[in-house]
Design a protein around this motif. Structure first.
Motif, PDB file in Angstrom:
ATOM      1  N   LEU A 102      -5.342 -36.448  -8.777  1.00  0.00           N
ATOM      2  CA  LEU A 102      -4.295 -36.454  -9.791  1.00  0.00           C
ATOM      3  C   LEU A 102      -2.967 -36.013  -9.196  1.00  0.00           C
ATOM      4  O   LEU A 102      -1.924 -36.606  -9.473  1.00  0.00           O
ATOM      5  CB  LEU A 102      -4.682 -35.547 -10.955  1.00  0.00           C
ATOM      6  N   TRP A 103      -3.008 -34.991  -8.359  1.00  0.00           N
ATOM      7  CA  TRP A 103      -1.777 -34.520  -7.719  1.00  0.00           C
ATOM      8  C   TRP A 103      -1.177 -35.620  -6.846  1.00  0.00           C
ATOM      9  O   TRP A 103       0.025 -35.855  -6.877  1.00  0.00           O
ATOM     10  CB  TRP A 103      -2.061 -33.269  -6.894  1.00  0.00           C
ATOM     11  N   GLY A 104      -2.030 -36.324  -6.096  1.00  0.00           N
ATOM     12  CA  GLY A 104      -1.539 -37.407  -5.249  1.00  0.00           C
ATOM     13  C   GLY A 104      -0.940 -38.545  -6.059  1.00  0.00           C
ATOM     14  O   GLY A 104       0.074 -39.130  -5.667  1.00  0.00           O
ATOM     15  N   LEU A 105      -1.550 -38.869  -7.199  1.00  0.00           N
ATOM     16  CA  LEU A 105      -1.024 -39.952  -8.033  1.00  0.00           C
ATOM     17  C   LEU A 105       0.291 -39.581  -8.712  1.00  0.00           C
ATOM     18  O   LEU A 105       1.145 -40.434  -8.944  1.00  0.00           O
ATOM     19  CB  LEU A 105      -2.053 -40.339  -9.098  1.00  0.00           C
ATOM     20  N   LEU A 106       0.451 -38.301  -9.033  1.00  0.00           N
ATOM     21  CA  LEU A 106       1.650 -37.881  -9.770  1.00  0.00           C
ATOM     22  C   LEU A 106       2.802 -37.448  -8.874  1.00  0.00           C
ATOM     23  O   LEU A 106       3.909 -37.230  -9.370  1.00  0.00           O
ATOM     24  CB  LEU A 106       1.284 -36.744 -10.722  1.00  0.00           C
ATOM     25  N   ARG A 107       2.553 -37.307  -7.574  1.00  0.00           N
ATOM     26  CA  ARG A 107       3.616 -36.837  -6.671  1.00  0.00           C
ATOM     27  C   ARG A 107       4.901 -37.650  -6.741  1.00  0.00           C
ATOM     28  O   ARG A 107       5.985 -37.078  -6.674  1.00  0.00           O
ATOM     29  CB  ARG A 107       3.104 -36.792  -5.237  1.00  0.00           C
ATOM     30  N   PRO A 108       4.855 -38.977  -6.870  1.00  0.00           N
ATOM     31  CA  PRO A 108       6.117 -39.725  -6.958  1.00  0.00           C
ATOM     32  C   PRO A 108       6.990 -39.315  -8.147  1.00  0.00           C
ATOM     33  O   PRO A 108       8.203 -39.485  -8.118  1.00  0.00           O
ATOM     34  CB  PRO A 108       5.673 -41.184  -7.082  1.00  0.00           C
ATOM     35  N   PHE A 109       6.399 -38.732  -9.184  1.00  0.00           N
ATOM     36  CA  PHE A 109       7.170 -38.337 -10.360  1.00  0.00           C
ATOM     37  C   PHE A 109       7.957 -37.050 -10.128  1.00  0.00           C
ATOM     38  O   PHE A 109       8.777 -36.678 -10.964  1.00  0.00           O
ATOM     39  CB  PHE A 109       6.259 -38.191 -11.577  1.00  0.00           C
ATOM     40  N   GLU A 110       7.719 -36.376  -9.015  1.00  0.00           N
ATOM     41  CA  GLU A 110       8.505 -35.186  -8.686  1.00  0.00           C
ATOM     42  C   GLU A 110       9.973 -35.549  -8.485  1.00  0.00           C
ATOM     43  O   GLU A 110      10.860 -34.755  -8.769  1.00  0.00           O
ATOM     44  CB  GLU A 110       7.960 -34.507  -7.421  1.00  0.00           C
ATOM     45  N   ARG A 111      10.208 -36.771  -7.999  1.00  0.00           N
ATOM     46  CA  ARG A 111      11.597 -37.224  -7.792  1.00  0.00           C
ATOM     47  C   ARG A 111      12.360 -37.335  -9.108  1.00  0.00           C
ATOM     48  O   ARG A 111      13.581 -37.289  -9.131  1.00  0.00           O
ATOM     49  CB  ARG A 111      11.599 -38.561  -7.073  1.00  0.00           C
ATOM     50  N   LEU A 112      11.631 -37.495 -10.203  1.00  0.00           N
ATOM     51  CA  LEU A 112      12.253 -37.578 -11.524  1.00  0.00           C
ATOM     52  C   LEU A 112      12.459 -36.207 -12.145  1.00  0.00           C
ATOM     53  O   LEU A 112      12.943 -36.101 -13.269  1.00  0.00           O
ATOM     54  CB  LEU A 112      11.404 -38.438 -12.455  1.00  0.00           C
ATOM     55  N   GLY A 113      12.064 -35.173 -11.424  1.00  0.00           N
ATOM     56  CA  GLY A 113      12.246 -33.809 -11.920  1.00  0.00           C
ATOM     57  C   GLY A 113      11.083 -33.261 -12.724  1.00  0.00           C
ATOM     58  O   GLY A 113      11.215 -32.207 -13.346  1.00  0.00           O
ATOM     59  N   LEU A 114       9.963 -33.960 -12.736  1.00  0.00           N
ATOM     60  CA  LEU A 114       8.802 -33.472 -13.468  1.00  0.00           C
ATOM     61  C   LEU A 114       8.074 -32.423 -12.634  1.00  0.00           C
ATOM     62  O   LEU A 114       7.943 -32.554 -11.425  1.00  0.00           O
ATOM     63  CB  LEU A 114       7.852 -34.624 -13.792  1.00  0.00           C
ATOM     64  N   GLY A 115       7.588 -31.388 -13.289  1.00  0.00           N
ATOM     65  CA  GLY A 115       6.867 -30.322 -12.605  1.00  0.00           C
ATOM     66  C   GLY A 115       5.414 -30.692 -12.381  1.00  0.00           C
ATOM     67  O   GLY A 115       4.526 -30.191 -13.076  1.00  0.00           O
ATOM     68  N   VAL A 116       5.155 -31.547 -11.417  1.00  0.00           N
ATOM     69  CA  VAL A 116       3.815 -32.045 -11.146  1.00  0.00           C
ATOM     70  C   VAL A 116       2.894 -30.911 -10.697  1.00  0.00           C
ATOM     71  O   VAL A 116       1.747 -30.828 -11.127  1.00  0.00           O
ATOM     72  CB  VAL A 116       3.867 -33.177 -10.094  1.00  0.00           C
ATOM     73  N   GLU A 117       3.400 -30.037  -9.859  1.00  0.00           N
ATOM     74  CA  GLU A 117       2.559 -28.941  -9.365  1.00  0.00           C
ATOM     75  C   GLU A 117       2.107 -28.039 -10.507  1.00  0.00           C
ATOM     76  O   GLU A 117       0.958 -27.612 -10.552  1.00  0.00           O
ATOM     77  CB  GLU A 117       3.311 -28.143  -8.308  1.00  0.00           C
ATOM     78  N   ARG A 118       2.993 -27.759 -11.435  1.00  0.00           N
ATOM     79  CA  ARG A 118       2.627 -26.925 -12.586  1.00  0.00           C
ATOM     80  C   ARG A 118       1.575 -27.613 -13.438  1.00  0.00           C
ATOM     81  O   ARG A 118       0.642 -26.982 -13.924  1.00  0.00           O
ATOM     82  CB  ARG A 118       3.869 -26.614 -13.411  1.00  0.00           C
ATOM     83  N   LEU A 119       1.724 -28.918 -13.630  1.00  0.00           N
ATOM     84  CA  LEU A 119       0.748 -29.673 -14.410  1.00  0.00           C
ATOM     85  C   LEU A 119      -0.630 -29.629 -13.747  1.00  0.00           C
ATOM     86  O   LEU A 119      -1.645 -29.407 -14.416  1.00  0.00           O
ATOM     87  CB  LEU A 119       1.204 -31.126 -14.572  1.00  0.00           C
ATOM     88  N   VAL A 120      -0.667 -29.809 -12.441  1.00  0.00           N
ATOM     89  CA  VAL A 120      -1.930 -29.816 -11.718  1.00  0.00           C
ATOM     90  C   VAL A 120      -2.582 -28.436 -11.771  1.00  0.00           C
ATOM     91  O   VAL A 120      -3.794 -28.314 -11.961  1.00  0.00           O
ATOM     92  CB  VAL A 120      -1.719 -30.301 -10.265  1.00  0.00           C
ATOM     93  N   VAL A 121      -1.784 -27.381 -11.639  1.00  0.00           N
ATOM     94  CA  VAL A 121      -2.339 -26.027 -11.715  1.00  0.00           C
ATOM     95  C   VAL A 121      -2.893 -25.770 -13.111  1.00  0.00           C
ATOM     96  O   VAL A 121      -3.998 -25.227 -13.264  1.00  0.00           O
ATOM     97  CB  VAL A 121      -1.270 -24.982 -11.337  1.00  0.00           C
ATOM     98  N   ARG A 122      -2.186 -26.182 -14.133  1.00  0.00           N
ATOM     99  CA  ARG A 122      -2.663 -25.988 -15.506  1.00  0.00           C
ATOM    100  C   ARG A 122      -3.944 -26.770 -15.762  1.00  0.00           C
ATOM    101  O   ARG A 122      -4.882 -26.273 -16.391  1.00  0.00           O
ATOM    102  CB  ARG A 122      -1.587 -26.382 -16.505  1.00  0.00           C
ATOM    103  N   LEU A 123      -3.981 -28.000 -15.285  1.00  0.00           N
ATOM    104  CA  LEU A 123      -5.196 -28.796 -15.442  1.00  0.00           C
ATOM    105  C   LEU A 123      -6.363 -28.132 -14.718  1.00  0.00           C
ATOM    106  O   LEU A 123      -7.478 -28.082 -15.244  1.00  0.00           O
ATOM    107  CB  LEU A 123      -4.990 -30.214 -14.910  1.00  0.00           C
ATOM    108  N   SER A 124      -6.125 -27.625 -13.529  1.00  0.00           N
ATOM    109  CA  SER A 124      -7.184 -26.950 -12.784  1.00  0.00           C
ATOM    110  C   SER A 124      -7.700 -25.733 -13.543  1.00  0.00           C
ATOM    111  O   SER A 124      -8.909 -25.487 -13.599  1.00  0.00           O
ATOM    112  CB  SER A 124      -6.672 -26.526 -11.411  1.00  0.00           C
ATOM    113  N   LEU A 125      -6.800 -24.979 -14.154  1.00  0.00           N
ATOM    114  CA  LEU A 125      -7.209 -23.814 -14.944  1.00  0.00           C
ATOM    115  C   LEU A 125      -8.024 -24.230 -16.170  1.00  0.00           C
ATOM    116  O   LEU A 125      -9.011 -23.585 -16.526  1.00  0.00           O
ATOM    117  CB  LEU A 125      -5.995 -22.994 -15.352  1.00  0.00           C
ATOM    118  N   VAL A 126      -7.616 -25.311 -16.817  1.00  0.00           N
ATOM    119  CA  VAL A 126      -8.359 -25.810 -17.973  1.00  0.00           C
ATOM    120  C   VAL A 126      -9.752 -26.261 -17.546  1.00  0.00           C
ATOM    121  O   VAL A 126     -10.749 -25.956 -18.213  1.00  0.00           O
ATOM    122  CB  VAL A 126      -7.594 -26.962 -18.660  1.00  0.00           C
ATOM    123  N   LEU A 127      -9.839 -26.971 -16.430  1.00  0.00           N
ATOM    124  CA  LEU A 127     -11.146 -27.426 -15.952  1.00  0.00           C
ATOM    125  C   LEU A 127     -12.035 -26.247 -15.580  1.00  0.00           C
ATOM    126  O   LEU A 127     -13.246 -26.285 -15.797  1.00  0.00           O
ATOM    127  CB  LEU A 127     -10.972 -28.367 -14.763  1.00  0.00           C
TER     128      LEU A 127
END
Length: 184
Positions: A102-127
């Motif tokens: 998921l982190w690899g797929l969402l990395r291109p969206f970092e250029r748009l200013g989205l907090g991909v790392e925060r999303l991945v950490v939150r998803l990991s905590l939920v899982l």
């Protein structure tokens, strides 16, 4: 996941068989996911069955519509297929592999200013939280703000694998499948 929204029952049957061929052990977790989602599935079916315009089933005024029943069953089956693919992903890749992918797929969206790392950490905590079932009556304590403090992972590390020719082939095959479904 995108393709499942555009296919009918025959396509969904194919989408159900593929992950079971890849990892037959995904079938047990899938049943557990389906059981956990039973109220969501029922609510989805009821909403679609009663809110889709059409002809009343058995000509009863309070009955759902035939079109709504058909649409509700189709959407429930689609959700069950998605849960099967999720169970397959967990069996083949594990939680760490799923989060890395998921982190690899969402990395291109970092250029748009989205907090991909925060999303991945939150998803990991939920899982992580979903791995242990809640105590009986935990929902009542949560409603009364008596929930215990969550304990979880302090550090999250991701092992990023290099992109291979096989990965490109899989992405192209998925894109061609989606394009074929969209055109058909």
């Amino acid at each position: 996941m995108l393709g499942a929204q555009f296919v009918g029952y025959a396509g969904l049957a194919v989408l159900m068989v593929l992950p079971l061929l890849g990892a037959m052990s995904a079938w047990r977790p899938w049943l557990a996911y389906a059981w956990r989602a039973r109220w969501l599935l029922l609510a989805l079916w009821l909403i679609l069955a009663y809110n889709t315009p059409g002809e009343a089933w058995l000509d009863w005024a309070w009955a759902p519509t035939r079109e709504g029943i058909d649409e509700g069953v189709l959407q429930v089956v689609r959700l069950l297929v998605l849960l099967l693919w999720l169970a397959w992903l967990f069996q083949v890749q594990g939680r760490q592999g799923l989060v890395c992918g998921l982190w690899g797929l969402l990395r291109p969206f970092e250029r748009l200013g989205l907090g991909v790392e925060r999303l991945v950490v939150r998803l990991s905590l939920v899982l992580d939280a979903l791995q242990t079932p809640p105590d009986p009556g935990a929902w009542r304590r949560m409603l009364h703000a008596e929930a215990r403090a969550a304990t979880g992972v302090e550090n999250l590390s991701l092992a990023v694998l290099p992109w291979t020719v096989r990965d490109s082939g899989v992405v192209l095959a998925c894109a061609a499948g989606l394009l074929g479904v969209w055109i058909a």
